[in-house]
Scaffold this motif. Sequence first.
Motif, PDB file in Angstrom:
ATOM      1  N   PRO A 403       0.838  -1.211   0.000  1.00 31.20           N
ATOM      2  CA  PRO A 403       0.000   0.000   0.000  1.00 31.20           C
ATOM      3  C   PRO A 403       0.863   1.247   0.000  1.00 31.20           C
ATOM      4  O   PRO A 403       2.017   1.233   0.445  1.00 31.20           O
ATOM      5  N   PRO A 404       0.324   2.367  -0.491  1.00 32.85           N
ATOM      6  CA  PRO A 404       1.071   3.624  -0.421  1.00 32.85           C
ATOM      7  C   PRO A 404       1.208   4.083   1.026  1.00 32.85           C
ATOM      8  O   PRO A 404       0.299   3.888   1.847  1.00 32.85           O
ATOM      9  N   THR A 417       5.371   7.539  -4.347  1.00 35.62           N
ATOM     10  CA  THR A 417       6.205   8.367  -3.471  1.00 35.62           C
ATOM     11  C   THR A 417       7.436   7.587  -3.043  1.00 35.62           C
ATOM     12  O   THR A 417       7.445   6.354  -3.015  1.00 35.62           O
ATOM     13  N   LEU A 418       8.478   8.310  -2.705  1.00 38.31           N
ATOM     14  CA  LEU A 418       9.689   7.681  -2.196  1.00 38.31           C
ATOM     15  C   LEU A 418       9.448   7.077  -0.819  1.00 38.31           C
ATOM     16  O   LEU A 418      10.065   6.055  -0.463  1.00 38.31           O
ATOM     17  N   ALA A 419       8.529   7.671  -0.051  1.00 39.95           N
ATOM     18  CA  ALA A 419       8.235   7.135   1.272  1.00 39.95           C
ATOM     19  C   ALA A 419       7.706   5.705   1.189  1.00 39.95           C
ATOM     20  O   ALA A 419       7.965   4.883   2.079  1.00 39.95           O
ATOM     21  N   ARG A 420       6.953   5.416   0.149  1.00 40.54           N
ATOM     22  CA  ARG A 420       6.432   4.047  -0.014  1.00 40.54           C
ATOM     23  C   ARG A 420       7.562   3.045  -0.158  1.00 40.54           C
ATOM     24  O   ARG A 420       7.523   1.956   0.441  1.00 40.54           O
ATOM     25  N   VAL A 421       8.584   3.385  -0.949  1.00 45.49           N
ATOM     26  CA  VAL A 421       9.716   2.488  -1.169  1.00 45.49           C
ATOM     27  C   VAL A 421      10.519   2.311   0.114  1.00 45.49           C
ATOM     28  O   VAL A 421      10.854   1.181   0.517  1.00 45.49           O
ATOM     29  N   ILE A 422      10.816   3.432   0.781  1.00 42.77           N
ATOM     30  CA  ILE A 422      11.613   3.346   2.014  1.00 42.77           C
ATOM     31  C   ILE A 422      10.867   2.570   3.086  1.00 42.77           C
ATOM     32  O   ILE A 422      11.445   1.721   3.786  1.00 42.77           O
ATOM     33  N   GLY A 423       9.575   2.853   3.237  1.00 40.13           N
ATOM     34  CA  GLY A 423       8.796   2.158   4.248  1.00 40.13           C
ATOM     35  C   GLY A 423       8.755   0.660   4.027  1.00 40.13           C
ATOM     36  O   GLY A 423       8.832  -0.122   4.976  1.00 40.13           O
ATOM     37  N   HIS A 424       8.645   0.243   2.776  1.00 39.96           N
ATOM     38  CA  HIS A 424       8.603  -1.194   2.507  1.00 39.96           C
ATOM     39  C   HIS A 424       9.947  -1.859   2.793  1.00 39.96           C
ATOM     40  O   HIS A 424      10.007  -2.922   3.429  1.00 39.96           O
ATOM     41  N   LEU A 425      11.057  -1.255   2.323  1.00 41.10           N
ATOM     42  CA  LEU A 425      12.372  -1.870   2.500  1.00 41.10           C
ATOM     43  C   LEU A 425      12.838  -1.818   3.950  1.00 41.10           C
ATOM     44  O   LEU A 425      13.667  -2.642   4.366  1.00 41.10           O
ATOM     45  N   ALA A 426      12.319  -0.874   4.729  1.00 40.64           N
ATOM     46  CA  ALA A 426      12.696  -0.796   6.141  1.00 40.64           C
ATOM     47  C   ALA A 426      11.821  -1.690   7.007  1.00 40.64           C
ATOM     48  O   ALA A 426      11.965  -1.695   8.231  1.00 40.64           O
ATOM     49  N   VAL A 502      15.190   7.770  -5.902  1.00 41.74           N
ATOM     50  CA  VAL A 502      15.696   8.889  -5.108  1.00 41.74           C
ATOM     51  C   VAL A 502      16.037  10.071  -6.009  1.00 41.74           C
ATOM     52  O   VAL A 502      15.722  11.229  -5.695  1.00 41.74           O
ATOM     53  N   CYS A 503      16.669   9.789  -7.163  1.00 38.66           N
ATOM     54  CA  CYS A 503      17.036  10.865  -8.080  1.00 38.66           C
ATOM     55  C   CYS A 503      15.798  11.542  -8.651  1.00 38.66           C
ATOM     56  O   CYS A 503      15.769  12.781  -8.791  1.00 38.66           O
ATOM     57  N   CYS A 504      14.773  10.766  -8.969  1.00 36.72           N
ATOM     58  CA  CYS A 504      13.527  11.365  -9.459  1.00 36.72           C
ATOM     59  C   CYS A 504      12.910  12.274  -8.400  1.00 36.72           C
ATOM     60  O   CYS A 504      12.442  13.387  -8.701  1.00 36.72           O
TER      61      CYS A 504
END
Length: 568
Positions: A403-404, A417-426, A502-504
């Motif tokens: 989920p987002p 969003t970048l937060a979605r990626v970080i939250g999942h990997l963390a 992250v660059c985007c």
Amino acid sequence: MSGTGLGEELGALAARARALALLRIRGRAVAVAILPAAVAVVLQAAAMQGRISGSVWDAVRWTVTAGALVVLLVAAAVAFAVARAKPAVSPTVAVTEESAPDLYRLVRDLADRLDVPAPSAIALTPDCDSWLEDRTHPSAQPRASAVAKGIVAGRPRRRVQAAPVLVIGSPFLWWMRVAELRAVLAPVVAGTGSSAHPDIAAARRFVRGLDAAVADAAAPGQGAIRGLPLSFVGWVARILLRSCREHAAEMERCVAATASMRAQSVDYGLRIVAQEQVGLAYAGWDRLLTRVALPAWRMGRWPSRLDAGVVSALTELSRRDRLADGFASRLGERPACDLLEEPGAADEAASLLAARLFHGGPAENGPDWSPVDWQQYPEEVVDRKWRAEAARLHRVLDTMGVPPTTAIDPADPAVPTLARVIGHLAGPSTAGEELAAGIGAAVAREEAAQAPRPMGGGVDPAKSGTGADPLDFWGSDPLPLFPLQPPRTGTELLADHVVAMVCCAAVDTAGAAPGLDWLDGPALLVDGQRPADLGGPVLSLVEDGDAEPLRTWLSAIGVRTDKPVRLV
């Protein structure tokens, strides 16, 4: 006689001795083939003279005669197959004298000083190497006659076709000065002296024919009717090649040593300095291909000025590592690319050939395969690469049901969003492994669907800028690829995709911009400068699930992780 002259003479004698050994192997093979015929002739002559008679001798005589005929037919078929086999020809870009009169003049003068025959033609290869290539086989004659006009103009056609072609690494022309190129080419051109010797030339033709026959036998898709005879020819050729291997290797070593000693009389001191530039050019060329060209090729774009990029890459390398001492003083000397009438056209042709050799791109431009110049590279390659990888990352997250984390617009909760990626990997320890596997599978599917079948031929001469397709020799045969990098692992792909995301986010929320680093490839620029290294914080997140280093990095740049990112 000087020591160098004596050494050169001894090297030439050793090379000829090895050539004669190879020809003796060929002679023994012929002798084995005709031995049954000789026995049959003796028996037939004895019978005609009445020296042997009776039913037993008649049976022996006709059995041997029939066997001799079979052996002769098989030997003739093998010899025909070996003679007909097409030796491998390096894919190159032809350079006519009309397009490079100064370069031809330099090579001609160099051959005169070395007192050796001049090469029949000049060609460029997208690599950091130079060599002589024999293209006297009939399969190479159309190309040889088309380009071998300048150096030996006015000489009989037969001699034009007999001389080898000088193949020059295209990066050398852009990085080296004229005097340096001359010094580097001296030992290569000196090799034409040995090539002109009839015994060495015949021995090389024999070995090349055997090698080509083995390659033909190993080619897939022959079918039973054609495959079985070719397999037999390949078996015979392999036996002969094993007998020739040591002599052939020693002959070529002696030829190279002889050429090197002959070339000592031409620019020997400068050649030592020029060899340092060869190593430097190779280092810059390798970085340019793997870090700069490869990302563009994967995006369906091929940089059209790779050789010009070598100069920029090596300038940057010398600035960082001080590997090119005296580079500023070299700028005042004439670059070797000035020996070409249209350096840009030659660079473009060599750049396209490099893309086809190292990546397998098609021969012609199209919607998914087009040139890009260095000014367009950041927007056309870097930004598109980041957006495409970020989009793929979120597609895989969607299929996994992630989920987002946040949504600016409640009506559109699926904004990336970048937060979605970080939250999942963390999150859980296995989250990164599952995501890496998903990205690896997605990349494999896309590459399988988009990969062109690399073929020779099929290019419009008017579009190539050189007058002909450099891969005409290959016909419809698949082009042998030379991959620049091994396949990437799932973890490496995941890290690349997170960096792209992250660059985007930095471009969309912090005012950063895509850029080009000549040694590292795609680069993120903040206020015109590259920020601190992003690789370490991303690896901490991907491999360990530790998001703090990345969050610290993002905070320093001013990136908002909760804002949506434009993907395409």
